[in-house]
Design a protein around this motif. Structure first.
Motif, short mmCIF file in Angstrom:
data_model
loop_
_atom_site.label_atom_id
_atom_site.label_comp_id
_atom_site.label_asym_id
_atom_site.label_seq_id
_atom_site.Cartn_x
_atom_site.Cartn_y
_atom_site.Cartn_z
N PHE A 32 -1.98 -6.27 1.75
CA PHE A 32 -1.10 -5.22 2.26
C PHE A 32 0.38 -5.59 2.07
O PHE A 32 1.22 -4.72 1.88
CB PHE A 32 -1.41 -4.94 3.73
CG PHE A 32 -2.55 -3.99 3.92
CD1 PHE A 32 -2.34 -2.62 3.95
CD2 PHE A 32 -3.85 -4.45 4.05
CE1 PHE A 32 -3.39 -1.73 4.11
CE2 PHE A 32 -4.91 -3.58 4.21
CZ PHE A 32 -4.69 -2.21 4.25
N VAL A 36 3.37 -3.08 0.40
CA VAL A 36 4.46 -2.53 1.21
C VAL A 36 5.58 -1.98 0.32
O VAL A 36 6.07 -0.87 0.55
CB VAL A 36 5.00 -3.60 2.18
CG1 VAL A 36 6.35 -3.18 2.75
CG2 VAL A 36 4.01 -3.80 3.33
N VAL A 49 8.65 1.06 5.57
CA VAL A 49 7.31 0.52 5.76
C VAL A 49 7.44 -0.93 6.22
O VAL A 49 8.17 -1.72 5.59
CB VAL A 49 6.48 0.59 4.46
CG1 VAL A 49 5.06 0.06 4.70
CG2 VAL A 49 6.43 2.02 3.94
N LEU A 51 5.22 -4.41 7.75
CA LEU A 51 3.94 -5.05 8.00
C LEU A 51 4.13 -6.20 8.97
O LEU A 51 4.97 -7.07 8.76
CB LEU A 51 3.32 -5.58 6.70
CG LEU A 51 1.95 -6.26 6.83
CD1 LEU A 51 0.89 -5.24 7.23
CD2 LEU A 51 1.56 -6.96 5.53
N THR A 110 1.69 3.78 13.48
CA THR A 110 1.27 2.38 13.48
C THR A 110 -0.22 2.32 13.21
O THR A 110 -1.01 2.89 13.98
CB THR A 110 1.59 1.70 14.82
OG1 THR A 110 3.00 1.73 15.05
CG2 THR A 110 1.12 0.26 14.82
N ILE A 113 -4.79 -3.07 11.13
CA ILE A 113 -5.65 -3.62 10.08
C ILE A 113 -6.56 -4.66 10.71
O ILE A 113 -6.08 -5.58 11.39
CB ILE A 113 -4.80 -4.25 8.96
CG1 ILE A 113 -3.86 -3.19 8.36
CG2 ILE A 113 -5.68 -4.88 7.89
CD1 ILE A 113 -2.77 -3.78 7.48
N LEU A 124 0.43 -2.08 10.22
CA LEU A 124 1.24 -1.46 9.18
C LEU A 124 1.95 -0.26 9.79
O LEU A 124 1.29 0.67 10.28
CB LEU A 124 0.36 -1.02 8.01
CG LEU A 124 1.10 -0.39 6.82
CD1 LEU A 124 1.97 -1.42 6.11
CD2 LEU A 124 0.10 0.23 5.84
N CYS A 125 3.27 -0.29 9.78
CA CYS A 125 4.06 0.74 10.46
C CYS A 125 4.91 1.51 9.45
O CYS A 125 5.51 0.92 8.55
CB CYS A 125 4.97 0.11 11.50
SG CYS A 125 4.08 -0.90 12.71
#
Length: 263
Positions: A32, A36, A49, A51, A110, A113, A124-125
């Motif tokens: 991830f 991003v 984005v 993380l 939000t 994961i 992950l936002c």
């Protein structure tokens, strides 16, 4: 800061960071993290984005693309994410509204994961500044059908600072800023000046901070003691008392025995 060895093991564990991610979790975080930047570039320029590696709380940001909130690698989690981790409430939260201290309105999501065993390892936002679009809509609606009412907030709004606009979430740039926000919010919730607080007020203040994940932060006990004007050992005693209360409430046998006692 070194923890007092006399503290109960459960309490010491509560104030430590979440465990390191499993091998599968670390793989997911790495995957991830690589996504991003392209994901951020695929979204409008008004989006960001971020993380978070939950095992690194509070300084949990491991990847970021965009500059909506101005945060960088190594910056801390928001107060809302920290509170959700402390509460164990780690489900996806999509499309909620937040505001920045300068008044800009954002739509945030939000996503949690989880590794193959279901353990939450990262968040992950996505934050999108929708201020410009809201202004365009306001102008269009005024031209076509007259003014419209402001939409209802999707989540309870809290203040990012005493004189700032309300927000469901704060976006600190360092742990000191996060800590100051949490302490201020807890004092506002207490609704009483520190010099007028009795023991029960102080216990509720500590309990509020505990529920927000405050004791995951470094030097949290010292900061709490400074805010209340007491010693750090007093804070340890308050935490022990809160642990004892929680244990009594959670243990049905203890509760049943207590109810059998003569009154």
């Amino acid at each position: 800061m070194t923890e007092d060895p006399s503290l109960p093991q459960q309490q010491r564990q509560r104030r430590t960071l979440p465990p390191r991610a499993t091998v599968d979790g670390e793989r997911l975080i790495a995957v991830f993290a690589e996504l991003v930047e392209p994901l951020g570039r695929a979204l409008p320029a008004s989006s960001e984005v971020v993380l978070h590696d939950l095992s690194k709380l509070p300084d949990s940001i491991v990847a970021v693309q965009g500059d909506v909130t101005g945060r960088r690698l190594g910056d801390p989690a928001t107060d809302l994410l920290l509170e959700r981790v402390a509460d164990g409430d780690l489900d996806h939260q999509l499309g909620y509204e937040t505001r920045l201290p300068d008044g800009r309105r954002m739509q945030s999501s939000t996503m949690i994961i989880r590794d193959v065993s279901g353990h939450p390892v990262a968040a992950l936002c996505i934050n999108t500044d929708i201020s410009a679009w809201l202004e365009v809509r306001r102008i269009a609606d005024a031209m076509i059908a007259g003014p419209i009412e402001e939409p209802q907030e999707r989540v309870p709004m809290r203040s990012t600072r005493p004189d700032g606009p309300p927000s469901a979430e704060s976006f600190p740039h360092d742990v000191d800023e996060l800590a100051a926000h949490l302490v201020h919010a807890a004092l506002m919730e207490a609704g009483i000046e520190v010099d007028q607080m009795k023991k029960e007020h102080k216990l509720r203040f500590v309990e509020t901070l505990q529920s927000k994940g405050f004791f995951m932060l470094r030097e949290a006990v010292d900061m709490t003691a400074a805010a209340l004007g007491v010693s750090r050992f007093t804070i340890y005693n308050y935490l022990n008392e809160l642990d004892a209360r929680a244990s009594t409430t959670a243990d049905p046998l203890t509760t049943e025995k207590a109810s059998d006692k003569p009154r």
